[in-house]
Design a protein around this motif. Structure first.
Motif, PDB file in Angstrom:
ATOM      1  N   TYR A 110       0.835  -1.201   0.000  1.00 24.38           N
ATOM      2  CA  TYR A 110       0.000   0.000   0.000  1.00 24.38           C
ATOM      3  C   TYR A 110       0.874   1.257   0.000  1.00 24.38           C
ATOM      4  CZ  TYR A 110      -2.590  -3.980   1.658  1.00 24.38           C
ATOM      5  OH  TYR A 110      -3.098  -5.242   1.774  1.00 24.38           O
ATOM      6  N   ALA A 113       2.551   1.595  -3.563  1.00 22.37           N
ATOM      7  CA  ALA A 113       1.672   1.293  -4.691  1.00 22.37           C
ATOM      8  C   ALA A 113       2.161   1.958  -5.981  1.00 22.37           C
ATOM      9  CB  ALA A 113       0.243   1.734  -4.378  1.00 22.37           C
ATOM     10  N   ASP A 117       3.519  -0.199  -9.668  1.00 22.84           N
ATOM     11  CA  ASP A 117       2.609  -0.168 -10.801  1.00 22.84           C
ATOM     12  C   ASP A 117       3.076  -1.159 -11.873  1.00 22.84           C
ATOM     13  OD1 ASP A 117       0.459   0.748 -12.371  1.00 22.84           O
ATOM     14  OD2 ASP A 117       1.786   2.105 -13.465  1.00 22.84           O
ATOM     15  N   LYS A 138      -9.648  -1.762   4.450  1.00 16.44           N
ATOM     16  CA  LYS A 138     -10.844  -1.050   3.989  1.00 16.44           C
ATOM     17  C   LYS A 138     -11.092   0.192   4.832  1.00 16.44           C
ATOM     18  CE  LYS A 138     -13.398  -5.003   2.086  1.00 16.44           C
ATOM     19  NZ  LYS A 138     -14.609  -5.855   2.268  1.00 16.44           N
ATOM     20  N   LEU A 141      -7.977   2.738   3.932  1.00 16.26           N
ATOM     21  CA  LEU A 141      -7.898   3.263   2.567  1.00 16.26           C
ATOM     22  C   LEU A 141      -9.262   3.533   1.941  1.00 16.26           C
ATOM     23  CD1 LEU A 141      -5.058   1.014   1.078  1.00 16.26           C
ATOM     24  CD2 LEU A 141      -4.845   3.228   2.229  1.00 16.26           C
ATOM     25  N   ARG A 143     -11.137   1.227   0.703  1.00 18.49           N
ATOM     26  CA  ARG A 143     -11.427   0.092  -0.181  1.00 18.49           C
ATOM     27  C   ARG A 143     -10.215  -0.824  -0.208  1.00 18.49           C
ATOM     28  NH1 ARG A 143      -8.628   0.543  -4.876  1.00 18.49           N
ATOM     29  NH2 ARG A 143      -7.668   2.581  -5.291  1.00 18.49           N
ATOM     30  N   PRO A 145      -7.399  -2.354  -2.417  1.00 14.51           N
ATOM     31  CA  PRO A 145      -6.802  -2.011  -3.715  1.00 14.51           C
ATOM     32  C   PRO A 145      -6.856  -3.188  -4.686  1.00 14.51           C
ATOM     33  CG  PRO A 145      -5.101  -2.348  -2.055  1.00 14.51           C
ATOM     34  CD  PRO A 145      -6.405  -2.376  -1.339  1.00 14.51           C
ATOM     35  N   GLU A 146      -7.163  -2.898  -5.937  1.00 16.74           N
ATOM     36  CA  GLU A 146      -7.224  -3.944  -6.958  1.00 16.74           C
ATOM     37  C   GLU A 146      -5.849  -4.515  -7.261  1.00 16.74           C
ATOM     38  OE1 GLU A 146      -9.115  -2.308 -10.368  1.00 16.74           O
ATOM     39  OE2 GLU A 146     -11.054  -2.002  -9.364  1.00 16.74           O
ATOM     40  N   SER A 147      -4.797  -3.797  -6.875  1.00 19.17           N
ATOM     41  CA  SER A 147      -3.435  -4.233  -7.190  1.00 19.17           C
ATOM     42  C   SER A 147      -2.931  -5.359  -6.302  1.00 19.17           C
ATOM     43  CB  SER A 147      -2.479  -3.043  -7.079  1.00 19.17           C
ATOM     44  OG  SER A 147      -2.539  -2.479  -5.767  1.00 19.17           O
TER      45      SER A 147
END
Length: 297
Positions: A110, A113, A117, A138, A141, A143, A145-147
């Motif tokens: 996080y 991030a 990339d 959650k 942040l 949410r 992260p999709e990563s």
């Protein structure tokens, strides 16, 4: 005990994270812990498990003692910075995947991030601990992260290789594995299994992990800091069980088909980040604690 309490991290994991959070308050930017997210994990329930410990008193004061005056905070600050640098160096060298093993309260995926990339990122942990972590992320942040791909594992029934493959990890692509604060609690067969998994991966893959010398695990270290640390963990039912002789570390990783890149002790890490402060003043030196990086190829 509430249901939420049943999935809280271990006391040792919370203590380490709280030390990192205190280090992030360090007034001297040269010594400050870069983990600005660590403190966000702590609410009344987590802090309650630290009751009676000096580290809780430090946190509640709202300011940090100088990093060079607190051994526990210093140890985890230095480990965090070294592992941060090893991760970023591996990505700069071409790692296409990052796997955090026993992720616990690790925040690197996080915090970094932007630097990650295009790199596939995985966190592997016990199901209950991972659900706790996801809930906290959650909250912090807003949410998940999709990563980041979360890969829960039941070590009694599942093989790490299978769990990673199912999560989307590709053994054909160079990977950086970070395994921080885990190996001292395992047996040699478990350590062997993880290192051989890394060795089965693509050329250039690396693993960074920390380990203790036998004199720490056996309670024979002359340093009162380590004696007290071992006694505290044992009082929580969290016993150190595995050690490596630092003089044999090169052969240890070679026997698992890996090549040693670096092996540094507490004092050597301190000298890297705090070169202007004597090791005697830091109270470290050759402490019995090491961070090792090994690679494939």
């Amino acid at each position: 005990m509430t249901r939420m309490s049943t999935v809280l991290p271990t006391r040792s994991a919370l203590m380490v994270s709280l030390a990192r959070a205190i280090g992030a308050r360090e007034p001297n930017v040269r010594y400050r812990n870069p983990d600005s997210l660590a403190g966000k994990f702590f609410g009344p329930e987590e802090l309650g498990l630290m009751a009676g410990l000096p580290i809780l008193e430090q946190w509640e004061r709202g300011s940090a003692p100088p990093a060079t005056e607190n051994r526990a905070t210093l140890l985890h600050l230095l480990r965090a910075r070294w592992c941060d640098d090893e991760l970023l160096a591996a990505v700069d060298a071409g790692a296409k995947q990052v796997v955090i093993l026993g992720a616990g309260l690790d925040t690197r995926l996080y915090r970094f991030a932007g630097r990650l990339d295009g790199v596939r990122c995985f966190e592997v942990d016990l199901p209950g601990t991972q659900e706790y972590k996801k809930r906290k992320i959650k909250e912090i942040l807003g949410r998940l992260p999709e990563s980041v791909t979360y890969a829960p594992i039941d070590f009694t029934r599942q093989a790490l290789s299978g769990v990673l493959a199912e999560a989307g990890w590709k053994s054909s692509e160079p990977t950086f594995f970070l395994w921080e604060g885990v190996s001292p609690y395992l047996d040699e067969a478990s350590v062997d299994g993880v290192l051989r998994l890394v060795a089965s991966g693509a050329k250039g893959s690396r693993i960074c992990f920390d380990y203790l010398e036998p004199r720490v695990v056996n309670g024979e270290h002359r340093d009162e800091f380590w004696k007290g640390y071992v006694r505290l963990l044992e009082s929580w039912g969290e016993k150190f069980t595995f050690a490596i002789d630092d003089l044999l570390i090169g052969g240890f990783v070679r026997a698992r088909d890996l090549r040693l890149r670096s092996d540094v002790n507490f004092g050597e890490i301190a000298a890297r980040y705090f070169p202007e402060v004597s090791l005697a003043d830091l109270g470290v030196g050759r402490s019995g604690y090491h961070v090792c990086t090994a690679e494939v190829g």
